[in-house]
Design a protein around this motif. Structure first.
Motif, PDB file in Angstrom:
ATOM      1  N   ARG A  60       0.835  -1.207   0.000  1.00  0.00           N
ATOM      2  CA  ARG A  60       0.000   0.000   0.000  1.00  0.00           C
ATOM      3  C   ARG A  60       0.868   1.254   0.000  1.00  0.00           C
ATOM      4  O   ARG A  60       0.555   2.238  -0.667  1.00  0.00           O
ATOM      5  N   TRP A  61       1.975   1.225   0.748  1.00  0.00           N
ATOM      6  CA  TRP A  61       2.895   2.368   0.781  1.00  0.00           C
ATOM      7  C   TRP A  61       3.610   2.525  -0.559  1.00  0.00           C
ATOM      8  O   TRP A  61       3.743   3.623  -1.071  1.00  0.00           O
ATOM      9  N   ASP A  62       4.059   1.403  -1.107  1.00  0.00           N
ATOM     10  CA  ASP A  62       4.785   1.446  -2.385  1.00  0.00           C
ATOM     11  C   ASP A  62       3.891   1.933  -3.531  1.00  0.00           C
ATOM     12  O   ASP A  62       4.385   2.501  -4.495  1.00  0.00           O
ATOM     13  N   ALA A  63       2.591   1.691  -3.433  1.00  0.00           N
ATOM     14  CA  ALA A  63       1.666   2.088  -4.484  1.00  0.00           C
ATOM     15  C   ALA A  63       1.491   3.612  -4.543  1.00  0.00           C
ATOM     16  O   ALA A  63       1.047   4.142  -5.561  1.00  0.00           O
ATOM     17  N   ARG A  64       1.863   4.274  -3.492  1.00  0.00           N
ATOM     18  CA  ARG A  64       1.763   5.747  -3.474  1.00  0.00           C
ATOM     19  C   ARG A  64       2.886   6.363  -4.304  1.00  0.00           C
ATOM     20  O   ARG A  64       4.016   5.893  -4.268  1.00  0.00           O
ATOM     21  N   SER A  65       2.558   7.427  -4.993  1.00  0.00           N
ATOM     22  CA  SER A  65       3.598   8.120  -5.762  1.00  0.00           C
ATOM     23  C   SER A  65       4.351   9.116  -4.887  1.00  0.00           C
ATOM     24  O   SER A  65       5.532   9.379  -5.121  1.00  0.00           O
ATOM     25  N   ASP A  66       3.676   9.639  -3.880  1.00  0.00           N
ATOM     26  CA  ASP A  66       4.278  10.641  -2.995  1.00  0.00           C
ATOM     27  C   ASP A  66       4.709   9.975  -1.687  1.00  0.00           C
ATOM     28  O   ASP A  66       3.886   9.388  -0.985  1.00  0.00           O
ATOM     29  N   HIS A  67       5.994  10.060  -1.366  1.00  0.00           N
ATOM     30  CA  HIS A  67       6.502   9.487  -0.114  1.00  0.00           C
ATOM     31  C   HIS A  67       7.098  10.525   0.816  1.00  0.00           C
ATOM     32  O   HIS A  67       7.480  10.195   1.936  1.00  0.00           O
ATOM     33  N   SER A  68       7.196  11.778   0.371  1.00  0.00           N
ATOM     34  CA  SER A  68       7.955  12.743   1.165  1.00  0.00           C
ATOM     35  C   SER A  68       7.140  13.913   1.694  1.00  0.00           C
ATOM     36  O   SER A  68       7.623  14.630   2.562  1.00  0.00           O
ATOM     37  N   SER A  69       5.933  14.131   1.237  1.00  0.00           N
ATOM     38  CA  SER A  69       5.155  15.279   1.713  1.00  0.00           C
ATOM     39  C   SER A  69       4.669  15.045   3.149  1.00  0.00           C
ATOM     40  O   SER A  69       4.722  13.937   3.677  1.00  0.00           O
ATOM     41  N   ARG A  74       1.869  11.355   7.182  1.00  0.00           N
ATOM     42  CA  ARG A  74       0.707  11.013   8.016  1.00  0.00           C
ATOM     43  C   ARG A  74       0.088   9.694   7.542  1.00  0.00           C
ATOM     44  O   ARG A  74      -0.354   8.888   8.353  1.00  0.00           O
ATOM     45  N   VAL A  75       0.058   9.489   6.241  1.00  0.00           N
ATOM     46  CA  VAL A  75      -0.449   8.219   5.701  1.00  0.00           C
ATOM     47  C   VAL A  75       0.432   7.073   6.176  1.00  0.00           C
ATOM     48  O   VAL A  75      -0.055   6.025   6.595  1.00  0.00           O
ATOM     49  N   LYS A  76       1.748   7.280   6.146  1.00  0.00           N
ATOM     50  CA  LYS A  76       2.680   6.245   6.609  1.00  0.00           C
ATOM     51  C   LYS A  76       2.451   5.947   8.090  1.00  0.00           C
ATOM     52  O   LYS A  76       2.393   4.770   8.496  1.00  0.00           O
ATOM     53  N   GLU A  77       2.279   6.979   8.890  1.00  0.00           N
ATOM     54  CA  GLU A  77       2.014   6.781  10.322  1.00  0.00           C
ATOM     55  C   GLU A  77       0.723   5.999  10.539  1.00  0.00           C
ATOM     56  O   GLU A  77       0.659   5.133  11.404  1.00  0.00           O
ATOM     57  N   VAL A 175      10.868   3.918   5.222  1.00  0.00           N
ATOM     58  CA  VAL A 175      11.712   5.121   5.129  1.00  0.00           C
ATOM     59  C   VAL A 175      12.704   4.986   3.996  1.00  0.00           C
ATOM     60  O   VAL A 175      12.875   5.881   3.183  1.00  0.00           O
ATOM     61  N   THR A 176      13.367   3.831   3.927  1.00  0.00           N
ATOM     62  CA  THR A 176      14.443   3.677   2.949  1.00  0.00           C
ATOM     63  C   THR A 176      13.940   3.220   1.594  1.00  0.00           C
ATOM     64  O   THR A 176      14.585   3.452   0.595  1.00  0.00           O
ATOM     65  N   HIS A 177      12.811   2.544   1.551  1.00  0.00           N
ATOM     66  CA  HIS A 177      12.308   1.981   0.295  1.00  0.00           C
ATOM     67  C   HIS A 177      11.427   3.019  -0.413  1.00  0.00           C
ATOM     68  O   HIS A 177      10.474   3.492   0.132  1.00  0.00           O
TER      69      HIS A 177
END
Length: 178
Positions: A60-69, A74-77, A175-177
């Motif tokens: 689900r995290w990898d499917a996101r295009s934005d990882h840094s905003s 908040r989505v990651k949390e 974080v790293t991926h």
């Protein structure tokens, strides 16, 4: 031929132990059944489901295009928090049961001592045989509660360690991926 006899003797010993301990030992037997059912459920989850859950969260995290905003963080949390809840599962209930077992055993001690005092009040202090069942009813529940609590400590600590390790690994990998 000896095995059925030994089985019967074992069951008789268990029955006598429960009878000597009184109703509190029966309660502890029910608590033990509940605790070990929950422990087996968590074991099943760890063996068969945990890895798949972590992979789904990572996907689900990898499917996101934005990882840094800010919003992505908040989505990651949220994803990690939801995973942590599923990883914990019934662990808080197991911990509560483990903590409660010695107290239930002490309840048996109190009820057993009441039996001893009743015998002393009715028959006097000299009848050791009559007091023996009360002493047995006082000590066996305490022993049972402590043994039950001790038997649950290792699985609880192991599950907590696995939950923390899995959550930390998921966080580090997210974080790293990218």
């Amino acid at each position: 031929m000896m095995a059925p006899l030994q089985d019967a003797l074992s069951l008789t010993g268990i029955r006598l132990f429960i009878e000597a301990g009184g109703p509190v030992v029966m309660l502890l037997l029910a608590v033990a059944l509940l605790m070990w059912t929950l422990i087996f459920e968590r074991t099943f989850f760890v063996i068969f489901t945990r890895r798949r859950l972590l992979q789904q969260v990572q996907a689900r995290w990898d499917a996101r295009s934005d990882h840094s905003s800010w919003y992505a963080q908040r989505v990651k949390e949220r994803l990690i928090s939801e995973a942590r809840l599923q990883l914990r599962g019934s662990l808080p209930v197991i911990k509560a049961i483990v903590a409660t077992c010695p107290m239930i055993g002490l309840l048996g001690t109190v009820t057993g001592m009441i039996q001893v005092f009743e015998v002393m009040a009715v028959q006097g202090t000299g009848n050791a045989r009559a007091m023996a069942s009360g002493v047995s009813a006082a000590t066996l529940p305490t022993l049972s509660g402590m043994v039950l609590a001790l038997s649950g400590i290792y699985p609880v600590s192991r599950f907590e360690h696995l939950m923390q390790h899995s959550t930390r690994a998921l966080h580090d990998h997210m974080v790293t991926h990218r």
